[in-house]
Design a protein around this motif. Sequence first.
Motif, PDB file in Angstrom:
ATOM      1  N   LEU A  36       0.838  -1.199   0.000  1.00 18.19           N
ATOM      2  CA  LEU A  36       0.000   0.000   0.000  1.00 18.19           C
ATOM      3  C   LEU A  36       0.872   1.247   0.000  1.00 18.19           C
ATOM      4  CD1 LEU A  36      -3.242   0.688   1.847  1.00 18.19           C
ATOM      5  CD2 LEU A  36      -1.333   2.255   2.201  1.00 18.19           C
ATOM      6  N   ALA A  37       1.920   1.265   0.820  1.00 17.03           N
ATOM      7  CA  ALA A  37       2.812   2.427   0.883  1.00 17.03           C
ATOM      8  C   ALA A  37       3.501   2.659  -0.455  1.00 17.03           C
ATOM      9  CB  ALA A  37       3.849   2.231   2.000  1.00 17.03           C
ATOM     10  N   VAL A  38       4.002   1.585  -1.059  1.00 24.20           N
ATOM     11  CA  VAL A  38       4.653   1.709  -2.370  1.00 24.20           C
ATOM     12  C   VAL A  38       3.665   2.283  -3.383  1.00 24.20           C
ATOM     13  CG1 VAL A  38       5.627   0.395  -4.301  1.00 24.20           C
ATOM     14  CG2 VAL A  38       6.402  -0.053  -1.966  1.00 24.20           C
ATOM     15  N   GLY A  39       2.458   1.740  -3.406  1.00 18.91           N
ATOM     16  CA  GLY A  39       1.439   2.209  -4.343  1.00 18.91           C
ATOM     17  C   GLY A  39       1.065   3.664  -4.127  1.00 18.91           C
ATOM     18  N   ALA A  40       1.130   4.105  -2.873  1.00 20.01           N
ATOM     19  CA  ALA A  40       0.802   5.499  -2.553  1.00 20.01           C
ATOM     20  C   ALA A  40       2.011   6.417  -2.699  1.00 20.01           C
ATOM     21  CB  ALA A  40       0.244   5.592  -1.134  1.00 20.01           C
ATOM     22  N   GLY A  41       3.183   5.830  -2.951  1.00 23.33           N
ATOM     23  CA  GLY A  41       4.394   6.632  -3.118  1.00 23.33           C
ATOM     24  C   GLY A  41       4.909   7.246  -1.830  1.00 23.33           C
ATOM     25  N   VAL A  42       4.712   6.523  -0.714  1.00 28.94           N
ATOM     26  CA  VAL A  42       5.180   7.035   0.572  1.00 28.94           C
ATOM     27  C   VAL A  42       6.157   6.052   1.199  1.00 28.94           C
ATOM     28  CG1 VAL A  42       3.085   8.380   0.986  1.00 28.94           C
ATOM     29  CG2 VAL A  42       3.247   6.042   1.867  1.00 28.94           C
ATOM     30  N   GLU A  43       6.964   6.554   2.118  1.00 30.37           N
ATOM     31  CA  GLU A  43       7.922   5.713   2.826  1.00 30.37           C
ATOM     32  C   GLU A  43       7.194   4.794   3.799  1.00 30.37           C
ATOM     33  OE1 GLU A  43      11.722   6.132   5.880  1.00 30.37           O
ATOM     34  OE2 GLU A  43      10.812   7.933   5.041  1.00 30.37           O
ATOM     35  N   PHE A  44       7.658   3.562   3.897  1.00 27.80           N
ATOM     36  CA  PHE A  44       7.123   2.596   4.847  1.00 27.80           C
ATOM     37  C   PHE A  44       8.191   2.307   5.878  1.00 27.80           C
ATOM     38  CE2 PHE A  44       6.725  -1.725   6.444  1.00 27.80           C
ATOM     39  CZ  PHE A  44       5.384  -1.796   6.785  1.00 27.80           C
ATOM     40  N   ARG A  45       7.808   2.352   7.150  1.00 28.03           N
ATOM     41  CA  ARG A  45       8.746   2.016   8.218  1.00 28.03           C
ATOM     42  C   ARG A  45       8.032   1.124   9.211  1.00 28.03           C
ATOM     43  NH1 ARG A  45      13.505   0.510   9.486  1.00 28.03           N
ATOM     44  NH2 ARG A  45      14.553   1.643  11.109  1.00 28.03           N
ATOM     45  N   LEU A  46       8.615  -0.023   9.511  1.00 26.41           N
ATOM     46  CA  LEU A  46       8.050  -0.972  10.458  1.00 26.41           C
ATOM     47  C   LEU A  46       8.723  -0.787  11.807  1.00 26.41           C
ATOM     48  CD1 LEU A  46       6.168  -3.411  10.951  1.00 26.41           C
ATOM     49  CD2 LEU A  46       8.081  -4.879  10.237  1.00 26.41           C
ATOM     50  N   VAL A  47       7.913  -0.594  12.847  1.00 27.93           N
ATOM     51  CA  VAL A  47       8.415  -0.484  14.214  1.00 27.93           C
ATOM     52  C   VAL A  47       7.858  -1.679  14.984  1.00 27.93           C
ATOM     53  CG1 VAL A  47       8.469   0.880  16.332  1.00 27.93           C
ATOM     54  CG2 VAL A  47       8.511   2.028  14.097  1.00 27.93           C
TER      55      VAL A  47
END
Length: 161
Positions: free
Chosen positions: A87-98
């Motif tokens: 979803l983040a890739v498709g929205a063009g935003v950075e994804f960070r897992l905590v």
Amino acid sequence: MLCGTSFSGKSTVARALAEQLPAVVVSLDEINERRGLWGGDGIPVEEWGRTYQLAQAEVLELLSSGTTVVVDDTSSPRFLRDGWRALAVGAGVEFRLVYVEVDQAMVRARRDRNRVAPRRRDVADDVLDQHLAEFEPPGDDEDALRVGSVEELGRAWRLGR
């Protein structure tokens, strides 16, 4: 994206992150509550799937308006985390897992303290046992920021990890 078991401290970390960034928290527990469901009582897989769909729609709407989002959920199993990454890739935003990582003894101690002085809704014994047995922690390839508390999050954030 938060990841961790019940009673690990995810919601506390999510609120701290949201304040630091700033961001809006999308909580799957809150979505379930609006739907009249509570995960601590046990929720059928189909209902969790619907909650996940509703959460994704909320997140996409917020991201499309330029809002930073923190997703507060156990994020287990892995395919859910992979879905959020996509979803983040498709929205063009950075994804960070905590990953809020605490041992099962701490989880159970926190749950027991909560039963004496409730700060949140309870999780039934059988539901917690199943949740802990089936929880899939992030693999090394997921590049998760691993913290055990808000204080550790603050230190890691300052170090740029």
